[in-house]
Scaffold this active site. Structure first.
Site, PDB file in Angstrom:
ATOM      1  N   ASN A   3      -8.919  -6.316  -2.252  1.00  0.00           N
ATOM      2  CA  ASN A   3      -9.478  -6.523  -0.922  1.00  0.00           C
ATOM      3  C   ASN A   3     -10.628  -7.527  -0.912  1.00  0.00           C
ATOM      4  OD1 ASN A   3      -7.755  -4.598   0.322  1.00  0.00           O
ATOM      5  ND2 ASN A   3      -9.042  -2.949  -0.455  1.00  0.00           N
ATOM      6  N   HIS A  57     -11.462  -9.319   2.260  1.00  0.00           N
ATOM      7  CA  HIS A  57     -10.723  -8.716   3.367  1.00  0.00           C
ATOM      8  C   HIS A  57     -11.603  -7.913   4.325  1.00  0.00           C
ATOM      9  CE1 HIS A  57      -7.370 -10.015   0.991  1.00  0.00           C
ATOM     10  NE2 HIS A  57      -6.500  -9.499   1.826  1.00  0.00           N
ATOM     11  N   LYS A  83      -1.222  -9.030  -9.313  1.00  0.00           N
ATOM     12  CA  LYS A  83      -1.162  -7.887  -8.410  1.00  0.00           C
ATOM     13  C   LYS A  83      -0.363  -6.746  -9.024  1.00  0.00           C
ATOM     14  CE  LYS A  83      -0.622  -6.333  -3.728  1.00  0.00           C
ATOM     15  NZ  LYS A  83      -0.469  -6.680  -2.304  1.00  0.00           N
ATOM     16  N   GLU A 107      -4.862 -16.289  -0.609  1.00  0.00           N
ATOM     17  CA  GLU A 107      -4.561 -15.113  -1.424  1.00  0.00           C
ATOM     18  C   GLU A 107      -4.290 -15.501  -2.877  1.00  0.00           C
ATOM     19  OE1 GLU A 107      -4.831 -12.052  -0.556  1.00  0.00           O
ATOM     20  OE2 GLU A 107      -4.589 -11.910   1.619  1.00  0.00           O
ATOM     21  N   ARG A 112      -7.429  -0.882  -7.444  1.00  0.00           N
ATOM     22  CA  ARG A 112      -6.650  -1.648  -6.465  1.00  0.00           C
ATOM     23  C   ARG A 112      -7.517  -2.166  -5.322  1.00  0.00           C
ATOM     24  NH1 ARG A 112      -0.567  -0.384  -4.148  1.00  0.00           N
ATOM     25  NH2 ARG A 112      -0.501  -2.133  -2.700  1.00  0.00           N
ATOM     26  N   GLU A 156      -4.471   3.008  -4.328  1.00  0.00           N
ATOM     27  CA  GLU A 156      -5.767   2.431  -3.975  1.00  0.00           C
ATOM     28  C   GLU A 156      -6.902   3.454  -4.034  1.00  0.00           C
ATOM     29  OE1 GLU A 156      -7.372  -1.014  -0.942  1.00  0.00           O
ATOM     30  OE2 GLU A 156      -5.896   0.389  -0.183  1.00  0.00           O
ATOM     31  N   LYS A 181       2.332  -1.376   0.196  1.00  0.00           N
ATOM     32  CA  LYS A 181       1.520  -1.030   1.357  1.00  0.00           C
ATOM     33  C   LYS A 181       2.192  -1.561   2.620  1.00  0.00           C
ATOM     34  CE  LYS A 181      -2.995  -1.524   1.019  1.00  0.00           C
ATOM     35  NZ  LYS A 181      -4.319  -2.051   0.632  1.00  0.00           N
ATOM     36  N   HIS A 241     -10.977  -9.024   7.835  1.00  0.00           N
ATOM     37  CA  HIS A 241     -10.361  -8.136   8.818  1.00  0.00           C
ATOM     38  C   HIS A 241     -11.251  -7.964  10.042  1.00  0.00           C
ATOM     39  CE1 HIS A 241      -7.351  -5.920   5.954  1.00  0.00           C
ATOM     40  NE2 HIS A 241      -6.963  -7.131   6.287  1.00  0.00           N
ATOM     41  N   ARG A 281      13.339   9.946   6.755  1.00  0.00           N
ATOM     42  CA  ARG A 281      12.300  10.331   5.780  1.00  0.00           C
ATOM     43  C   ARG A 281      12.326   9.452   4.527  1.00  0.00           C
ATOM     44  NH1 ARG A 281      14.047  15.352   7.836  1.00  0.00           N
ATOM     45  NH2 ARG A 281      12.398  16.402   9.017  1.00  0.00           N
ATOM     46  N   HIS A 314      -4.433 -14.516   9.157  1.00  0.00           N
ATOM     47  CA  HIS A 314      -4.977 -13.623   8.142  1.00  0.00           C
ATOM     48  C   HIS A 314      -5.577 -14.368   6.952  1.00  0.00           C
ATOM     49  CE1 HIS A 314      -5.436 -10.169   5.537  1.00  0.00           C
ATOM     50  NE2 HIS A 314      -4.641 -10.722   4.640  1.00  0.00           N
TER      51      HIS A 314
END
Length: 376
Positions: free
Chosen positions: A249, A252, A231, A190, A245, A241, A148, A256, A126, A271
């Site tokens: 993206n 993206h 960032k 990026e 935030r 997000e 993330k 994506h 956990r 990517h």
């Protein structure tokens, strides 16, 4: 201790704040730095076969010298390791090594390894401790910062995961010298993104200095630190997000979709290349919607082209689906909320904003025009 060649960036998240150290030769001192922050912890190093061959021995020796017992877990390189089967195997090996909640999972690799290892650290016992040691430019400026993590499914990228902040990020700029040129270029997309979001002066600096960034030395360290700082500021404002935030993206949502359309085949598209195409299309789409000038879109394309990045779907090898199917991929992307399309659009260089409820008909029309023009 931070040397004159290194930079330190703080991610301010209250009791979960952590440092990003950037500079040469951090791999060799990693053991000492980890032991300072996580005394008496044992470690699982998660890495891929290529990175392991180049750097695992250095890291293992550093951990051993600092008195940190470590098990090494190796996965296949590439995006296809971000799946349930690999996740299950790595989780099993961490448990088999008898690591406890206070022990640490160390991600030694690029974005794939960081996303996978971070997810593992978030769900075993956990929640274990987590240290990021990104070995690609893309990971150093993006995926290693902000917590993330996740894996892909057949229905899309990063759809299963958790937010899991690291205890420390060590971005060794020396290891970037071993990157294939294509991988370094992809990571640079990026870097450029941060200038295009809200730092127009940084974008102008990159236009003037990108060759020095590619060459290495202080310009590279500065570009990585500035990207991490950008960032970190966004993550501190919006860790989960729910607002600002989403600006990270930029490029993206389109990117994506193209990655999904190529089934994450890295020989066709990696990517950062998808992000470069996505940023070019985001600026073109913004121009089409009369939000920014075509001059801005052309300026973005010129810079990405100068560094050797693709700016058009035509540059993706092999066939792509039609506009309707591409819209399906976009609608499956995690930037969608209750069926409404969300894009990061722009009013100019460094003036990006979150556009919610973008009409699917506008996106479809843009894709039809773009893909038809490409096919022609």
């Amino acid at each position: 201790m931070i040397s004159a060649q290194q930079r330190q960036v703080r991610v301010d998240l209250g009791t979960r704040s952590y440092d990003i150290l950037i500079g040469p030769d951090l791999l060799a001192t990693a053991g000492t730095r980890i032991a300072e922050r996580l005394p008496k912890a044992r470690a699982a190093i998660v890495t891929d076969e290529n990175v392991a061959a180049a750097h695992a021995a250095t890291l293992s020796a550093s951990l051993e010298q600092a008195g940190i017992e470590a098990a090494t877990i190796t996965v296949a390189p590439g995006e296809k390791s971000k799946n349930f089967a690999t996740l299950e195997r790595v989780v099993d090996e961490v448990i088999a090594a008898k690591l406890e909640r206070g022990d640490v999972v160390v991600a030694l690799g690029g974005g794939v390894v960081g996303d996978l290892a971070g997810f593992v650290s978030g769900i075993v016992r956990r929640g274990m401790k987590f240290v990021q040691m990104p070995t690609s430019l893309l990971a150093q400026v993006d995926s290693s910062v902000g917590g993330k993590t996740g894996i892909n499914t057949q229905r899309g990228k990063n759809l299963v995961g958790v937010f899991q902040q690291p205890s420390l990020v060590l971005a060794d700029t020396t290891v970037l010298d071993t990157l294939p040129e294509r991988e370094f270029r992809a990571g640079y997309a990026e870097v450029a993104k941060y200038g295009l979001i809200d730092r127009p002066d940084f974008f102008a600096w990159l236009e003037a200095n990108w060759r020095d960034v590619f060459a290495g030395g202080d310009a590279r360290t500065h570009a990585i630190a500035e990207s991490c700082r950008a960032k970190a500021e966004v993550v501190a404002r919006d860790e989960f997000e729910k607002g600002d935030r989403a600006l990270l993206n930029l490029g993206h949502t389109f990117g994506h979709a193209f990655e999904a359309a190529t089934q994450y085949d890295g020989s066709r598209l990696v990517h950062g290349e998808g992000v470069a195409i996505g940023m070019a299309l985001a600026h073109r789409f913004s121009s089409r919607l009369n939000l920014c000038s075509m001059d801005d879109a052309l300026r973005v394309e010129a810079h990405l082209r100068a560094v050797g990045l693709p700016i058009s779907p035509l540059e993706i090898p092999g066939e792509l689906p039609g506009a309707e199917r591409m819209l399906d991929f976009i609608a499956q992307d995690k930037k969608v909320s209750r069926g409404a399309l969300t894009f990061i659009l722009t009013k100019g260089i460094g003036q990006s904003f979150v556009a919610r409820d973008v009409p699917p008909s506008e996106v479809l029309s843009f894709l039809q025009t773009t893909l038809h023009a490409e096919a022609a």
